[in-house]
Write a protein that holds these residues in place. Structure first.
Motif, PDB file in Angstrom:
ATOM      1  N   LEU A 257      55.640 -71.750 -55.591  1.00 46.73           N
ATOM      2  CA  LEU A 257      54.615 -72.832 -54.700  1.00 46.73           C
ATOM      3  C   LEU A 257      53.211 -72.762 -55.614  1.00 46.73           C
ATOM      4  CD1 LEU A 257      54.817 -70.609 -51.524  1.00 46.73           C
ATOM      5  CD2 LEU A 257      54.779 -73.146 -52.134  1.00 46.73           C
ATOM      6  N   ARG A 258      53.059 -71.763 -56.574  1.00 45.15           N
ATOM      7  CA  ARG A 258      51.750 -71.724 -57.171  1.00 45.15           C
ATOM      8  C   ARG A 258      51.791 -72.809 -58.824  1.00 45.15           C
ATOM      9  NH1 ARG A 258      48.659 -65.895 -57.491  1.00 45.15           N
ATOM     10  NH2 ARG A 258      48.628 -65.556 -55.705  1.00 45.15           N
ATOM     11  N   SER A 259      53.433 -72.664 -59.406  1.00 40.71           N
ATOM     12  CA  SER A 259      53.086 -73.398 -60.541  1.00 40.71           C
ATOM     13  C   SER A 259      53.525 -74.637 -59.787  1.00 40.71           C
ATOM     14  CB  SER A 259      54.964 -72.754 -61.586  1.00 40.71           C
ATOM     15  OG  SER A 259      55.948 -73.573 -60.273  1.00 40.71           O
ATOM     16  N   VAL A 260      53.291 -75.361 -58.904  1.00 46.97           N
ATOM     17  CA  VAL A 260      52.462 -76.767 -58.631  1.00 46.97           C
ATOM     18  C   VAL A 260      51.071 -77.207 -58.594  1.00 46.97           C
ATOM     19  CG1 VAL A 260      55.139 -78.191 -58.293  1.00 46.97           C
ATOM     20  CG2 VAL A 260      53.884 -77.247 -56.411  1.00 46.97           C
ATOM     21  N   LEU A 271      47.572 -74.440 -65.138  1.00 46.22           N
ATOM     22  CA  LEU A 271      48.525 -74.672 -63.996  1.00 46.22           C
ATOM     23  C   LEU A 271      49.168 -72.779 -64.191  1.00 46.22           C
ATOM     24  CD1 LEU A 271      50.796 -77.906 -63.894  1.00 46.22           C
ATOM     25  CD2 LEU A 271      48.947 -76.655 -62.096  1.00 46.22           C
ATOM     26  N   GLU A 272      49.950 -72.044 -63.259  1.00 47.89           N
ATOM     27  CA  GLU A 272      50.542 -70.888 -63.350  1.00 47.89           C
ATOM     28  C   GLU A 272      51.940 -70.614 -63.583  1.00 47.89           C
ATOM     29  OE1 GLU A 272      49.348 -67.056 -60.535  1.00 47.89           O
ATOM     30  OE2 GLU A 272      47.592 -68.532 -59.838  1.00 47.89           O
TER      31      GLU A 272
ATOM     32  N   ILE B 210      59.796 -75.495 -64.517  1.00 48.62           N
ATOM     33  CA  ILE B 210      59.204 -75.570 -66.824  1.00 48.62           C
ATOM     34  C   ILE B 210      57.944 -76.238 -65.853  1.00 48.62           C
ATOM     35  CG2 ILE B 210      60.834 -76.352 -68.371  1.00 48.62           C
ATOM     36  CD1 ILE B 210      61.679 -73.742 -67.183  1.00 48.62           C
ATOM     37  N   GLN B 211      58.118 -77.271 -65.009  1.00 47.91           N
ATOM     38  CA  GLN B 211      56.884 -78.405 -65.409  1.00 47.91           C
ATOM     39  C   GLN B 211      55.246 -77.803 -66.386  1.00 47.91           C
ATOM     40  OE1 GLN B 211      57.127 -80.620 -62.200  1.00 47.91           O
ATOM     41  NE2 GLN B 211      58.234 -82.342 -62.326  1.00 47.91           N
ATOM     42  N   ALA B 212      55.780 -76.581 -64.954  1.00 48.07           N
ATOM     43  CA  ALA B 212      53.979 -76.225 -65.219  1.00 48.07           C
ATOM     44  C   ALA B 212      54.064 -76.042 -66.994  1.00 48.07           C
ATOM     45  CB  ALA B 212      54.239 -74.878 -64.191  1.00 48.07           C
ATOM     46  N   GLN B 213      55.382 -74.804 -67.173  1.00 45.87           N
ATOM     47  CA  GLN B 213      54.714 -74.794 -68.713  1.00 45.87           C
ATOM     48  C   GLN B 213      54.549 -75.690 -69.876  1.00 45.87           C
ATOM     49  OE1 GLN B 213      59.062 -72.842 -70.242  1.00 45.87           O
ATOM     50  NE2 GLN B 213      59.111 -71.541 -68.307  1.00 45.87           N
TER      51      GLN B 213
END
Lengths: 331, 348
Positions: A257-260, A271-272, B210-213
Motif C-alpha cells: 500500500l505504501r510503495s505505490v 517512495l517507500e 519492485i516498481q518503487a525500487q
C-alpha cells in the motif's frame, strides 16, 4: 447471511521440476459466498493464478499436481469429479476471464462462433437462439452495433473490446462464479475502469460471485468486498476491504500500500519501496517467507512460519507482530 | 513563448526562446507512417499520423512526463527525438542543434549523450550476452575504455550503482528477475554518461513492490549524473511522482502541458480530467464516493483522425464550435507555464 458458494480447504498445488518441488500454492484455505466479489492480490509468482487454475482443474500435469486439499463447490468436492463431469462445471458453474485478451480468443473463428459454441453446448439452444443471445450479451457489455459484429474476427476488436467479449463469454451460460485472472493488466488505464465497471455490473445483474486476481491493490479497491493477500504460496492476510486497506496487519500488505504513489496525497520525496526480491518458492524453510524483506522482523520469524490468526472478526493475518504493527509502522 | 531573452555567445546553445535552459526543443514535429497498397507498385494510399504537429521543450535537469493511452504516439515521439524514426516534418533541437533527419554517422557521437530505457526488460536484453558485456558494449562502441582492467572496473562500478552485485557481471539475463533486468537496462543506458535519457514505460512491466525500487533508483541516478529524463508512461500516479512537468498526449497531439502540481490540482482538458479520474486510489471508502469520468467509445484510428479537434468524438461536453470546427489544434497558455489545447479553452 449469504450462502457459501465455494470453500477451498488446505489446497496445495506443487510443480515437480528438475530444480526441485515448487510449492506454488501451499495450504490455502478460503471461501467465497454467493454473489460476493473477492480480490486475490499478490505479486507474480505468489501462487494467486495457480490457486485459481487449481479450482478449475486446469493445472498442466505433469509437472503440476494438486497434492492435497478440497475445493467444495455447492457441496461437492470438484477435485474428485471425473474429467467429463468437470467439463460441465467449467463454463456452466464457474467460468474464467483470462489476462491476455489478445491470446485467449481463437483468431480464426468469428466472435459469434466462439460465443455460440458454449451456448449451444451448455444451454441447449439452437443456432438462431444462440446467435440472438450472443448478440444481446455483446450489447450488455457495451459493444456498439453488437449483432452485426458477431461476424467479426478477434483482430477487428481493440484490446478493451476483446476483454469485453471475454466477459460476455464468461457470463454467457449464467455461471455461479466468475474467476477473472488479471482482467485489466494488459489494458490502458481509462479502459481498465470501463472493463471493471462492466464486469461488476454484469456480476451484480446475474447475481454471480466474482473472484478478481490482481497484483494491483489500487485497481480493486472500488470493486472488492473482501481481499485476500498472498505471498510465496500462502495467504498472509485476508479480511473485508475496509480492514485490509485501512488497517493492514501484515508488513507485506502495508508495504504494498505504501510503495505505490497516490494521487490523493502530497508527493513524497522518496517512495517507500519494499527492498529485496520475492523468494523462489523452491525448498522454502519453515520460516516466514517475507522475513528477509521485512522491516519489523523479529528472531522468531526466521524460526517458524506464523499461523494465520484472527485479529478482529473476519480479519486474519499471518504475522507475529500483527497486533503491534501500527505502533511499529509509525516509527 | 513570447518572452525573448538576449542570448550571449557563451549560453547560445543552451538558452532558447522561452528563457529556460532547454536541453531539447521539439517544434512542430510530425511523424507519419505511410500505408501502401499493392505488391509491386507500392502506392502510397494514406498515412498513420502517429505524431501530428507537436511542440514542447525539456529543460536541463528536469523530468518531463509524457502520458497517454497506448497508440497515442508517446513512444513514437521518444523514438523520433532519438532519430530512430526519420521525422516527417519539424525540428528536434538538441543542445542548440537541429538533429532532425540526421543520418546514422552524424548521430553516432550524439548517441553518447542521449540514451533509451525500454519497457520490456525481457526482450530488450540479448539473451546470449552476459550482463557485463551488455553493460560494457556501449563503452567499447564509443571507445571509452583503453584497458581491460578499466573496462571491468567500470562495469563493476555501474552494477553497484544500479544496486546489483558486481559478481553478477558473468550471469546471463535469464538468471535475473524482471526488476533486476530493468536495472541492467538502466546501467547500460548510463554507461556512456549521457545527459538525456528517454525512458519508455520503464516500470510498467514490473511488479508493484519492485516498481518503487526502480523509481527510487532512477531518481538517485538523476541526481548523481545530472540526467534529464523524458519519462513516457500511462500510469499518471507514477508520472506525477517522478516528473517536474507533465505533457498529456491524445491521438498524436499534446492536449495539455503543465507543472505536475498544477496539472493535478487544476486540469483543464477533459481528457486530462478523465485520465486523472481513472487512476484508482487504494482506499475503498474514498473510491466509493469518487466520481469517475468514463469516456465513451474507443480512440479513433490515427490513419483517419477527426478533422479539427481530435478529441471531439469522445469529449463529454463538446460545443458546436468544436464538433463543426476545423481549426488546426494548437496549444495556448492559460496560466504561466500551463498550456492547453485551444479548442478546449474556447469550449470553456
Amino acid at each position: 447471511m449469504a450462502e457459501r458458494l465455494l470453500e477451498v480447504n488446505d489446497l496445495a498445488t506443487y510443480f515437480f521440476t528438475a530444480d526441485g518441488v515448487v510449492k506454488a500454492v501451499d495450504g490455502v484455505t478460503y471461501h467465497i459466498d454467493e454473489g460476493e466479489s473477492v480480490a486475490i492480490v499478490g505479486e507474480s509468482g505468489c501462487g494467486k493464478s495457480v490457486s485459481a487454475l487449481s479450482i478449475m482443474r486446469l493445472i498442466a500435469s505433469p509437472p503440476g499436481r494438486i497434492v492435497h486439499g478440497e475445493v467444495i463447490f455447492e457441496g461437492t468436492d470438484i477435485l474428485k469429479l471425473s474429467e467429463a463431469e468437470m467439463r460441465d462445471v467449467r463454463g456452466n458453474d464457474i467460468s474464467m476471464v483470462f489476462q491476455e485478451p489478445m491470446t485467449s480468443l481463437n483468431p480464426v473463428l468469428t466472435i459469434g462462433y466462439q460465443l455460440t459454441e458454449a451456448l449451444k453446448l451448455h444451454m441447449d439452444l439452437n443456432h438462431k437462439q444462440a446467435l440472438e443471445r450472443a448478440g444481446n450479451l455483446l450489447e450488455q457489455v457495451g459493444i456498439p452495433d453488437a449483432h452485426r459484429r458477431l461476424k467479426d474476427y478477434p483482430h477487428q476488436f481493440s484490446g478493451g473490446m476483446r476483454q469485453r467479449v471475454m466477459i460476455a463469454l464468461a457470463v454467457s451460460c449464467n455461471p455461479r462464479m466468475i474467476i477473472a485472472d488479471e482482467p485489466t493488466t494488459a489494458l490502458d488505464v481509462t479502459i481498465q475502469a470501463q472493463v471493471l465497471e462492466v464486469m461488476r455490473n454484469m456480476a451484480k445483474e446475474y447475481g454471480t460471485a466474482l473472484v478478481m486476481i490482481t497484483h494491483n491493490l489500487g485497481v480493486v479497491a472500488r470493486y472488492a468486498e473482501r481481499v485476500i493477500v498472498m505471498y510465496a504460496g500462502k495467504i498472509i492476510e485476508s479480511g473485508s476491504s475496509e480492514d485490509v486497506y485501512n488497517d493492514p496487519r501484515h508488513p507485506y500488505t502495508l508495504g504494498l500500500l505504501r510503495s505505490v504513489p497516490r494521487l490523493d496525497e502530497a508527493i513524497p520525496e522518496k517512495l517507500e519501496a519494499i527492498e529485496g526480491l520475492p523468494p523462489l518458492v523452491i525448498d522454502l524453510p519453515d520460516a516466514c517467507a517475507f522475513a528477509p524483506r521485512c522491516k519489523f522482523a523479529i528472531d522468531k520469524c526466521n524460526e517458524k512460519m506464523p499461523e494465520l490468526e484472527e485479529i478482529s472478526p473476519g480479519h486474519m493475518a499471518r504475522c507475529y507482530v500483527a497486533s503491534e504493527l501500527h505502533e511499529l509502522a509509525k516509527k | 513563448m513570447v518572452q525573448e531573452t538576449k542570448t550571449t555567445e557563451e549560453t547560445k546553445e543552451s538558452k532558447s526562446s522561452d528563457g529556460y535552459d532547454n536541453i531539447l526543443e521539439v517544434n512542430n514535429l510530425k511523424q507519419y507512417f505511410p500505408i501502401t497498397s499493392g505488391i509491386l507498385l507500392q502506392r502510397h494510399v494514406a498515412d498513420v499520423k502517429a505524431v501530428d504537429d507537436i511542440s514542447f521543450t525539456i529543460r536541463r535537469g528536469e523530468t518531463l512526463g509524457l502520458v497517454g493511452e497506448s497508440g497515442c504516439g508517446k513512444s513514437t515521439t521518444g523514438r523520433s527525438i532519438l532519430q530512430l524514426n526519420n521525422p516527417t516534418a519539424g525540428e528536434v533541437i538538441f543542445n542548440g542543434e537541429n538533429i532532425a533527419n540526421w543520418n546514422v554517422n552524424q548521430m553516432r557521437p550524439l548517441r553518447r549523450q542521449m540514451q533509451l530505457i525500454f519497457q520490456d526488460p525481457y526482450s530488450s536484453l540479448n539473451p546470449r550476452m552476459s550482463a557485463g558485456s551488455i553493460i560494457g558494449e556501449p563503452l567499447i562502441v564509443h571507445g571509452l575504455t583503453d584497458s581491460k582492467n578499466e573496462y571491468r572496473e567500470r562495469i563493476a562500478h555501474l552494477l553497484e550503482n544500479v544496486g546489483l552485485n558486481p559478481f553478477m557481471a558473468d550471469r546471463y539475463p535469464h538468471e535475473f528477475s524482471g526488476g533486476q533486468r530493468q536495472r541492467i537496462g538502466i546501467a547500460r543506458a548510463i554507461a556512456v554518461n549521457p545527459s538525456f535519457i528517454v525512458c519508455d514505460e520503464p516500470v510498467s512491466a514490473l511488479d508493484v513492490s519492485i516498481q518503487a525500487q526502480v523509481i527510487n533508483l532512477m531518481e538517485d541516478l538523476q541526481e548523481q549524473y545530472d540526467l534529464t529524463y523524458l519519462f513516457i508512461a500511462h500510469d499518471l500516479s507514477v508520472v506525477r511522482h517522478i516528473s517536474d512537468r507533465i505533457a498529456v498526449m491524445y491521438l498524436g497531439h499534446i492536449v495539455e502541458i503543465a507543472d505536475r502540481v498544477e496539472l493535478y490540482e487544476n486540469p483543464q482538458h477533459p481528457y486530462t480530467k478523465a485520465l486523472l479520474s481513472a487512476i484508482p486510489i487504494p482506499d475503498p471508502v474514498l473510491e466509493a464516493t469518487r466520481d469517475r469520468i468514463v469516456l465513451e467509445g474507443d480512440v479513433p484510428s490515427p490513419s483517419n483522425p477527426p478533422v479539427g479537434c481530435v478529441f471531439k468524438t469522445r469529449c463529454p461536453e463538446p460545443s458546436n464550435q468544436c464538433t463543426e470546427g476545423e481549426d488546426q489544434m494548437h496549444l495556448v497558455e492559460v496560466k504561466a507555464d500551463h498550456w492547453v489545447d485551444a479548442c478546449c479553452v474556447n469550449c470553456g
